[in-house]
Scaffold this motif. Structure first.
Motif, PDB file in Angstrom:
ATOM      1  N   GLY A  20       0.859   5.570  -3.368  1.00  0.00           N
ATOM      2  CA  GLY A  20       1.418   4.875  -4.516  1.00  0.00           C
ATOM      3  C   GLY A  20       1.185   3.386  -4.414  1.00  0.00           C
ATOM      4  O   GLY A  20       0.357   2.907  -3.638  1.00  0.00           O
ATOM      5  N   LEU A  21       1.935   2.652  -5.213  1.00  0.00           N
ATOM      6  CA  LEU A  21       1.745   1.211  -5.294  1.00  0.00           C
ATOM      7  C   LEU A  21       2.740   0.484  -4.399  1.00  0.00           C
ATOM      8  O   LEU A  21       3.940   0.759  -4.429  1.00  0.00           O
ATOM      9  CB  LEU A  21       1.905   0.739  -6.738  1.00  0.00           C
ATOM     10  CG  LEU A  21       0.958   1.368  -7.754  1.00  0.00           C
ATOM     11  CD1 LEU A  21       1.265   0.850  -9.153  1.00  0.00           C
ATOM     12  CD2 LEU A  21      -0.489   1.103  -7.386  1.00  0.00           C
ATOM     13  N   LEU A  27      -2.775  -0.102  -4.624  1.00  0.00           N
ATOM     14  CA  LEU A  27      -2.709   1.268  -4.134  1.00  0.00           C
ATOM     15  C   LEU A  27      -2.750   1.259  -2.608  1.00  0.00           C
ATOM     16  O   LEU A  27      -3.621   0.652  -2.000  1.00  0.00           O
ATOM     17  CB  LEU A  27      -3.869   2.078  -4.691  1.00  0.00           C
ATOM     18  CG  LEU A  27      -3.845   3.567  -4.393  1.00  0.00           C
ATOM     19  CD1 LEU A  27      -2.594   4.210  -4.990  1.00  0.00           C
ATOM     20  CD2 LEU A  27      -5.086   4.227  -4.965  1.00  0.00           C
ATOM     21  N   ASN A  28      -1.783   1.888  -1.991  1.00  0.00           N
ATOM     22  CA  ASN A  28      -1.676   1.892  -0.537  1.00  0.00           C
ATOM     23  C   ASN A  28      -1.377   3.317  -0.087  1.00  0.00           C
ATOM     24  O   ASN A  28      -0.276   3.820  -0.292  1.00  0.00           O
ATOM     25  CB  ASN A  28      -0.564   0.944  -0.086  1.00  0.00           C
ATOM     26  CG  ASN A  28      -0.464   0.820   1.406  1.00  0.00           C
ATOM     27  OD1 ASN A  28      -0.944   1.655   2.152  1.00  0.00           O
ATOM     28  ND2 ASN A  28       0.186  -0.233   1.850  1.00  0.00           N
ATOM     29  N   PRO A  29      -2.346   3.999   0.550  1.00  0.00           N
ATOM     30  CA  PRO A  29      -2.135   5.396   0.942  1.00  0.00           C
ATOM     31  C   PRO A  29      -1.067   5.578   2.018  1.00  0.00           C
ATOM     32  O   PRO A  29      -0.558   6.668   2.199  1.00  0.00           O
ATOM     33  CB  PRO A  29      -3.503   5.845   1.442  1.00  0.00           C
ATOM     34  CG  PRO A  29      -4.234   4.602   1.772  1.00  0.00           C
ATOM     35  CD  PRO A  29      -3.679   3.529   0.887  1.00  0.00           C
ATOM     36  N   ALA A  50       5.951   0.602   4.145  1.00  0.00           N
ATOM     37  CA  ALA A  50       4.646   0.972   4.670  1.00  0.00           C
ATOM     38  C   ALA A  50       4.838   1.936   5.823  1.00  0.00           C
ATOM     39  O   ALA A  50       5.590   1.670   6.760  1.00  0.00           O
ATOM     40  CB  ALA A  50       3.892  -0.265   5.139  1.00  0.00           C
ATOM     41  N   GLY A  51       4.189   3.080   5.737  1.00  0.00           N
ATOM     42  CA  GLY A  51       4.296   4.089   6.761  1.00  0.00           C
ATOM     43  C   GLY A  51       3.219   3.913   7.834  1.00  0.00           C
ATOM     44  O   GLY A  51       2.471   2.940   7.798  1.00  0.00           O
ATOM     45  N   PRO A  52       3.178   4.851   8.738  1.00  0.00           N
ATOM     46  CA  PRO A  52       2.191   4.763   9.824  1.00  0.00           C
ATOM     47  C   PRO A  52       0.770   4.975   9.333  1.00  0.00           C
ATOM     48  O   PRO A  52       0.523   5.538   8.336  1.00  0.00           O
ATOM     49  CB  PRO A  52       2.606   5.900  10.749  1.00  0.00           C
ATOM     50  CG  PRO A  52       3.409   6.830   9.914  1.00  0.00           C
ATOM     51  CD  PRO A  52       3.996   6.023   8.817  1.00  0.00           C
TER      52      PRO A  52
END
Length: 52
Positions: A20-21, A27-29, A50-52
């Protein structure tokens, strides 16, 4: 997407989605968005990180 509830918060359903955004609108996976809705589908909380 994952959906979960917590006994400490009856009537609230949480969804967690990856991707998502991010706050900059890019856009950041690895972005993870968690949204809580009540039984009337009204958003009661939303947090992203922000995830790993």
């Amino acid at each position: 997407m994952t959906t979960f509830t917590m006994p400490e918060l009856p009537g609230i359903t949480f969804t967690a989605e990856r991707g998502g955004l991010d706050p900059d609108g890019k856009l950041n996976p690895s972005w993870i968005q968690v949204t809580g809705t009540d039984q009337g589908e009204k958003v009661v909380c939303s947090v992203g990180f922000a995830g790993p």
